[in-house]
Every structure is written in C-alpha cells, then in structure tokens.
Write a protein that holds these residues in place. Structure first.
Motif, PDB file in Angstrom:
ATOM      1  N   GLY A 136       0.783  -1.223   0.000  1.00 22.48           N
ATOM      2  CA  GLY A 136       0.000   0.000   0.000  1.00 22.48           C
ATOM      3  C   GLY A 136       0.813   1.270   0.000  1.00 22.48           C
ATOM      4  O   GLY A 136       0.308   2.338  -0.314  1.00 22.48           O
ATOM      5  N   GLY A 137       2.082   1.153   0.350  1.00 26.24           N
ATOM      6  CA  GLY A 137       2.952   2.318   0.389  1.00 26.24           C
ATOM      7  C   GLY A 137       3.755   2.350   1.676  1.00 26.24           C
ATOM      8  O   GLY A 137       3.616   1.488   2.549  1.00 26.24           O
ATOM      9  N   GLU A 138       4.611   3.358   1.781  1.00 23.33           N
ATOM     10  CA  GLU A 138       5.473   3.510   2.955  1.00 23.33           C
ATOM     11  C   GLU A 138       4.856   4.514   3.915  1.00 23.33           C
ATOM     12  O   GLU A 138       4.498   5.626   3.537  1.00 23.33           O
ATOM     13  CB  GLU A 138       6.861   3.977   2.540  1.00 23.33           C
ATOM     14  N   LEU A 139       4.765   4.128   5.177  1.00 27.31           N
ATOM     15  CA  LEU A 139       4.249   4.999   6.221  1.00 27.31           C
ATOM     16  C   LEU A 139       5.381   5.466   7.123  1.00 27.31           C
ATOM     17  O   LEU A 139       6.387   4.781   7.282  1.00 27.31           O
ATOM     18  CB  LEU A 139       3.205   4.262   7.063  1.00 27.31           C
ATOM     19  N   TYR A 140       5.176   6.626   7.710  1.00 21.56           N
ATOM     20  CA  TYR A 140       6.108   7.125   8.715  1.00 21.56           C
ATOM     21  C   TYR A 140       5.531   6.762  10.078  1.00 21.56           C
ATOM     22  O   TYR A 140       4.424   7.164  10.414  1.00 21.56           O
ATOM     23  CB  TYR A 140       6.289   8.636   8.584  1.00 21.56           C
ATOM     24  N   SER A 141       6.291   5.991  10.845  1.00 24.70           N
ATOM     25  CA  SER A 141       5.797   5.562  12.153  1.00 24.70           C
ATOM     26  C   SER A 141       6.612   6.204  13.264  1.00 24.70           C
ATOM     27  O   SER A 141       6.237   7.235  13.810  1.00 24.70           O
ATOM     28  CB  SER A 141       5.821   4.038  12.260  1.00 24.70           C
ATOM     29  N   ASP A 142       7.765   5.637  13.585  1.00 23.45           N
ATOM     30  CA  ASP A 142       8.579   6.164  14.680  1.00 23.45           C
ATOM     31  C   ASP A 142       9.469   7.319  14.248  1.00 23.45           C
ATOM     32  O   ASP A 142      10.017   8.022  15.094  1.00 23.45           O
ATOM     33  CB  ASP A 142       9.453   5.047  15.263  1.00 23.45           C
ATOM     34  N   ALA A 143       9.649   7.499  12.951  1.00 21.77           N
ATOM     35  CA  ALA A 143      10.479   8.591  12.432  1.00 21.77           C
ATOM     36  C   ALA A 143       9.715   9.334  11.350  1.00 21.77           C
ATOM     37  O   ALA A 143       8.834   8.773  10.693  1.00 21.77           O
ATOM     38  CB  ALA A 143      11.791   8.042  11.878  1.00 21.77           C
ATOM     39  N   MET A 144      10.075  10.608  11.153  1.00 17.38           N
ATOM     40  CA  MET A 144       9.427  11.409  10.117  1.00 17.38           C
ATOM     41  C   MET A 144      10.299  11.418   8.863  1.00 17.38           C
ATOM     42  O   MET A 144      11.287  10.699   8.759  1.00 17.38           O
ATOM     43  CB  MET A 144       9.190  12.836  10.622  1.00 17.38           C
ATOM     44  N   GLY A 145       9.918  12.244   7.887  1.00 17.31           N
ATOM     45  CA  GLY A 145      10.661  12.329   6.638  1.00 17.31           C
ATOM     46  C   GLY A 145      11.867  13.243   6.735  1.00 17.31           C
ATOM     47  O   GLY A 145      12.219  13.750   7.805  1.00 17.31           O
ATOM     48  N   GLU A 146      12.499  13.462   5.592  1.00 15.11           N
ATOM     49  CA  GLU A 146      13.698  14.291   5.529  1.00 15.11           C
ATOM     50  C   GLU A 146      13.375  15.743   5.877  1.00 15.11           C
ATOM     51  O   GLU A 146      12.319  16.277   5.519  1.00 15.11           O
ATOM     52  CB  GLU A 146      14.324  14.225   4.144  1.00 15.11           C
ATOM     53  N   GLU A 147      14.301  16.388   6.557  1.00 14.46           N
ATOM     54  CA  GLU A 147      14.127  17.796   6.886  1.00 14.46           C
ATOM     55  C   GLU A 147      14.009  18.616   5.603  1.00 14.46           C
ATOM     56  O   GLU A 147      14.706  18.373   4.633  1.00 14.46           O
ATOM     57  CB  GLU A 147      15.326  18.285   7.717  1.00 14.46           C
ATOM     58  N   GLY A 148      13.113  19.581   5.602  1.00 12.91           N
ATOM     59  CA  GLY A 148      12.909  20.408   4.422  1.00 12.91           C
ATOM     60  C   GLY A 148      11.819  19.900   3.503  1.00 12.91           C
ATOM     61  O   GLY A 148      11.488  20.552   2.512  1.00 12.91           O
ATOM     62  N   THR A 149      11.251  18.733   3.814  1.00  9.96           N
ATOM     63  CA  THR A 149      10.140  18.185   3.030  1.00  9.96           C
ATOM     64  C   THR A 149       8.861  18.290   3.851  1.00  9.96           C
ATOM     65  O   THR A 149       8.895  18.503   5.068  1.00  9.96           O
ATOM     66  CB  THR A 149      10.384  16.712   2.664  1.00  9.96           C
ATOM     67  N   GLU A 150       7.719  18.127   3.174  1.00 15.27           N
ATOM     68  CA  GLU A 150       6.442  18.133   3.897  1.00 15.27           C
ATOM     69  C   GLU A 150       6.405  17.022   4.938  1.00 15.27           C
ATOM     70  O   GLU A 150       5.927  17.214   6.054  1.00 15.27           O
ATOM     71  CB  GLU A 150       5.279  17.964   2.903  1.00 15.27           C
ATOM     72  N   GLU A 151       6.941  15.845   4.547  1.00  9.68           N
ATOM     73  CA  GLU A 151       6.926  14.704   5.458  1.00  9.68           C
ATOM     74  C   GLU A 151       7.901  14.880   6.617  1.00  9.68           C
ATOM     75  O   GLU A 151       7.911  14.081   7.553  1.00  9.68           O
ATOM     76  CB  GLU A 151       7.248  13.415   4.698  1.00  9.68           C
ATOM     77  N   GLY A 152       8.742  15.908   6.534  1.00  9.95           N
ATOM     78  CA  GLY A 152       9.662  16.221   7.618  1.00  9.95           C
ATOM     79  C   GLY A 152       9.035  17.090   8.696  1.00  9.95           C
ATOM     80  O   GLY A 152       9.712  17.484   9.641  1.00  9.95           O
ATOM     81  N   THR A 153       7.738  17.385   8.554  1.00 10.39           N
ATOM     82  CA  THR A 153       6.976  18.081   9.592  1.00 10.39           C
ATOM     83  C   THR A 153       5.944  17.128  10.172  1.00 10.39           C
ATOM     84  O   THR A 153       5.533  16.167   9.511  1.00 10.39           O
ATOM     85  CB  THR A 153       6.251  19.316   9.026  1.00 10.39           C
ATOM     86  N   TYR A 154       5.510  17.401  11.391  1.00 13.54           N
ATOM     87  CA  TYR A 154       4.526  16.529  12.016  1.00 13.54           C
ATOM     88  C   TYR A 154       3.236  16.485  11.197  1.00 13.54           C
ATOM     89  O   TYR A 154       2.703  15.408  10.898  1.00 13.54           O
ATOM     90  CB  TYR A 154       4.231  16.992  13.446  1.00 13.54           C
TER      91      TYR A 154
END
Length: 311
Positions: free
Chosen positions: A273-291
């Motif tokens: 289904g895709g990759e989820l962020y669980s215990d860690a977020m995305g790269e800094e500077g990306t949307e996924e790098g924010t809560y």
C-alpha cells in the motif's frame, strides 16, 4: 557487541553525570536551547516556541527510537540544553537512565507520561506495557503539547502571552489536520478498515480513525516476529480480502514481504500500500519532515490503498 555497547553507554553516562556536577549554564538573552528526542516532538515544539526557542532533535529520518543509543554528540547537546523533551513510556528505552540523571539539573518532560493514564493504550498481550506512540492521536498530541508549552512558559515568564498565541495558531492547524484526516479515512469501506504494518505503532491512529490495527512485531521493534504471527496475518488477509499492507520508513520490510508472499500462495493478491512514517518522520525540508505533513502523508497513503473505490 552487546558488551561493548554497555561499556560505551556507561562511559557516556559517567561523563554526563560529571558534567551535571559543574556550574549550570545560564540562559542568555537569545532563544532558549531545547533538546527533543524525536522529530515529532522537535517540530511541534518549534512551531509553538517560534523564535523563542532553538530546537535540536536527536533522532532524524529513518531512526528507530526503540533501539537508539545516545552518542557523545547527544550527551553534549543534552548538557548544553535549557530544557529537554522526550516521549517517554519507554519509547527511548535505552536512554531512560540518562533522562533520570539530567532531570536533577534542568527541566525534563516526558510528554507521554504527562498525560492522563486513562487516555493511554495498553499492550494487548501485556496490560502492564503502555503503547508509547501517542503522536498518532492528534487530540492526545495536543494535550501533550499543552504540557510542553507550560514547561516553556516556566522558563520564559515574560513570553507567556506569545507562547499561548503561537500554541493557539498551531493547534488551529492541528484541528484542520483532524478534519481533513477524518474526511479521508471515512472513505474506506467498513470491511476494509484493517491496517497491517510491520510493528504495532498505529494503535492510537486506529483508535482515532476507527481502524483495526495489526502490527506483526508488537509495540517495540525489538520484539520477535514468529511464523505464527505471519501465518495468522496471511489468514486474515485471505479471509477478509484485505487489498493492501504497509511498510514503515524506519523498519525492515522483510516481515511484510513474507505476508504478501503467503497471501499470494493462498490465492489472494495483496499490494504494497505504500510507505508509512511511524517512529520517524521524513527528511528535513520536506512536507513529510513536519509533524502535520508526515501525518497527512500517512492518512492519504492509507486511504488511497484501502479505499475500494480507488478515489
């Protein structure tokens, strides 16, 4: 290797305890120095604190807090901090002794342990173990952040009004996140409302969005995954015709791949289904790098994969 890790940890902790015995660092006229363990905490506190805080997050993208061990750089950052925020509830289990030591010399708050115990989830197999993944219930996360704001205000008594206003602005963003998330999750059909991931990080998410959540590995990534757990999950997928399972950014996908293969051998095709962020977020500077960006990414990924209409 385990013996080396224990010795290194003792050396780091010993050095830190010695440093704590020295004269405490005084806060100057600039922003106060905040150390957060996880990026979820770091980003949220940054939004509330604004220019009044300088936040350092110890654990970046792809880092598993369950197994994380403090480095010398972490010890230095903790030593120089004016205040420390961590998740608690044994999420950062290998650092518990360090937090206990530093709490004698500066403010330290475990966000999860500041919450009413009645709002917390227990492990389904051990009622004495509490689920630490509190950030996946946005309502609960707001409550934890209110407690963090109170601690910041204690250090910045002249800036209480500013902190309250910035918290109010951020909470308005979180309320919009709640509304958008609920709208997307409601699109999933009743029989497809099952979220299967590598480890059991999404219990609060499931409670908030009325999803059945199955994590192969339990609450901690250090738990063992047995063949029995994999076979039970395969049976569930086949019997209920669940279309998708999910990997996590900070967890190996081996167990999920085994489930997919097992379902295929039983005549049921399951998609990743895709990759989820669980215990860690995305790269800094990306949307996924924010809560907020991380949470919304998860919601969209889950909704699109499980929504039988594909909308």
């Amino acid at each position: 290797m385990k013996k080396i890790s224990v010795v290194l940890g003792a050396m780091l902790l010993g050095g830190f305890v010695s440093a704590c015995g020295e004269e405490e660092q005084q806060t100057g006229d600039g922003p106060i120095k905040v150390v957060a363990t996880t990026s979820q905490i770091g980003d949220s506190v940054s939004q509330i604190g604004g220019d009044l805080v300088e936040v350092t997050s110890l654990m970046g993208p792809g880092v598993d807090p369950h197994s994380y061990q403090a480095t010398q750089n972490d010890i230095n950052a903790l030593q120089n901090a004016d205040i420390v925020f961590y998740n608690g509830l044994h999420l950062e289990g290998k650092m518990d002794e360090i937090f206990e030591q530093i709490s004698a010399s500066k403010p330290v708050l475990a966000l999860g342990e500041s919450l009413d115990e009645e709002h917390l989830l227990a492990d389904s197999e051990n009622s004495n173990v509490v689920d630490p993944h509190i950030w996946f219930d946005v309502h609960l996360w707001k409550e934890a952040l209110e407690n963090a704001t109170h601690e910041l205000a204690e250090l910045l008594p002249a800036e209480v009004e500013t902190l309250e206003n910035q918290q109010e602005e951020y909470f308005a963003d979180l309320d919009r996140l709640i509304t958008e998330s609920e709208d997307l999750m409601e699109k999933i059909g009743e029989e497809k409302r099952v979220l299967i991931t590598a480890h059991d990080a999404f219990g609060y998410f499931g409670r908030m969005h009325d999803l059945e959540v199955i994590g192969l590995q339990g609450l901690s990534t250090e738990d063992e995954i047995g063949l029995n757990e994999i076979q039970q999950t395969v049976t569930l997928l086949v019997d209920r015709k669940i279309p998708s399972v999910f990997v996590e950014s900070s967890i190996s996908d081996r167990s999920i791949q085994a489930v997919i293969q097992g379902a295929e051998q039983s005549g049921h095709e399951v998609e990743m289904g895709g990759e989820l962020y669980s215990d860690a977020m995305g790269e800094e500077g990306t949307e996924e790098g924010t809560y907020i960006g991380m949470y919304l990414h998860n919601v969209k990924t889950i909704s699109e994969a499980l929504n039988e209409d594909g909308e």
